[in-house]
Design a protein around this motif. Structure first.
Motif, short mmCIF file in Angstrom:
data_model
loop_
_atom_site.label_atom_id
_atom_site.label_comp_id
_atom_site.label_asym_id
_atom_site.label_seq_id
_atom_site.Cartn_x
_atom_site.Cartn_y
_atom_site.Cartn_z
N THR A 86 0.83 -1.21 0.00
CA THR A 86 0.00 0.00 0.00
C THR A 86 0.86 1.26 0.00
N THR A 90 1.07 4.26 -2.75
CA THR A 90 0.80 5.62 -2.28
C THR A 90 1.91 6.58 -2.66
N ALA A 152 -4.84 5.92 -7.71
CA ALA A 152 -4.34 6.75 -6.61
C ALA A 152 -3.88 8.12 -7.13
N GLY A 211 -2.49 12.33 1.97
CA GLY A 211 -3.60 11.54 2.49
C GLY A 211 -4.50 11.02 1.39
N LEU A 212 -4.74 11.84 0.37
CA LEU A 212 -5.60 11.41 -0.73
C LEU A 212 -4.97 10.28 -1.54
N ILE A 215 -5.76 7.21 0.32
CA ILE A 215 -7.18 6.87 0.13
C ILE A 215 -7.39 6.27 -1.26
N ILE A 218 -6.16 2.68 -1.40
CA ILE A 218 -7.05 1.76 -0.68
C ILE A 218 -8.33 1.51 -1.49
N VAL A 219 -8.94 2.60 -1.99
CA VAL A 219 -10.18 2.46 -2.76
C VAL A 219 -9.94 1.64 -4.02
N ILE A 256 -4.14 1.51 8.68
CA ILE A 256 -4.35 2.50 7.62
C ILE A 256 -4.44 3.90 8.21
N GLY A 260 -1.89 7.06 7.60
CA GLY A 260 -2.30 8.37 7.12
C GLY A 260 -1.82 9.50 8.01
#
Length: 287
Positions: A86, A90, A152, A211-212, A215, A218-219, A256, A260
């Motif tokens: 992850t 990111t 991402a 942070g986005l 996210i 993850i999404v 997670i 973040g």
């Protein structure tokens, strides 16, 4: 102000009560900045544990904090490789967002026509939910890693672009006129005027984008839903849900959230180190 005599013979020494009050307030603020969140966290964990005990909630519905902590230890060999995957997605997405966002922002400031032509599409890309376009991305992109990276990047790209563009356009107009009077080239204006003026805006966008990007990673993995080697924390949550291993789900979710917070803290520290000696947003915090 008050005066105090010294036995050393140096005469009266002025003691500024206001400065002492400010120093005491600064010490209280420094202590409170970490003590108060710690107190709230301890209270929340205690309340969580009491809810489970008082209501006798089964661990497969709501595990207590002790069970979640045990899951961190027992399942670390599963959680850590997933965390690494992850984080790779990111940081790669954040790097691409920074390179593309800053580069396109510079291009926008150099050509008004380019900005008018492309900026609306950047807005469309931002307001389109990544959940909606992720299935199409995974259909047209063969590589799963590249698909996750694109998803991402879509989420993290716009804050860097919009904030940096705003910063480049916010350079002082009087300084712009001064550069023009002295015959500065477009490159000199960009390097010595616009980029320093845009740095606080860029760093603000970078904190948001960090942070986005997490996210988005993850999404995207939730949408991809593939397992095996190279799976991140999102698939760990999905797999734990299928197995009704709620304790592992909580452990991955907390991991997670902690990740973040760490990303935001690191980026905030970088921003502070770059701005603390000259920009008001960082200097005033130290006063």
């Amino acid at each position: 102000m008050t005066f105090r005599s010294e036995d050393s013979g140096t005469g009266p020494v002025v003691v500024d009560q206001e400065e002492r009050r400010r120093a005491a307030k600064a010490r209280i603020d420094r202590i409170g900045s970490w003590l108060m969140p710690a107190v709230v966290m301890i209270a929340a964990v205690w309340f969580w544990d009491r809810i489970v005990v008082w209501n006798e909630i089964p661990h497969y519905i709501l595990p207590g904090p002790g069970r979640v902590l045990s899951s961190f230890i027992e399942d670390w060999r599963i959680l850590f490789p997933a965390l690494v995957v992850t984080l790779q997605i990111t940081f790669m997405a954040l790097a691409v967002a920074v390179i593309g966002g800053v580069g396109l922002s510079v291009l926008f400031t150099q050509s008004r026509f380019v900005e008018m032509s492309l900026f609306p599409y950047a807005v469309i890309l931002q307001v389109t939910p990544v959940v909606a376009i992720a299935p199409l991305i995974f259909i047209y992109v063969d590589s799963r890693i590249v698909g996750l990276l694109i998803c991402a990047w879509v989420v993290a790209f716009f804050p860097v672009l919009s904030n940096t563009t705003l910063g480049l356009n916010s350079a002082d107009h009087n300084l712009r006129d001064l550069f023009r009077i002295y015959g500065a080239s477009r490159w000199q204006k960009l390097r010595f005027l616009q980029l320093p003026a845009a740095l606080p805006y860029f760093l603000g966008g970078l904190r948001i984008a960090g942070g986005l990007a997490l996210i988005g990673a993850i999404v995207a993995e939730f949408v991809a839903g593939t397992g095996g080697i190279g799976s991140g924390l999102a698939f760990t949550i999905l797999e734990a849900g299928y197995r009704l291993n709620i304790t592992r789900m909580f452990a991955a979710l907390i991991l997670i959230a902690v990740t973040g917070v760490v990303i935001f803290t690191v980026l905030s520290f970088i921003s502070h180190m770059l701005l603390r000696n000259w920009h008001e947003s960082a200097v005033k915090k130290e006063m």
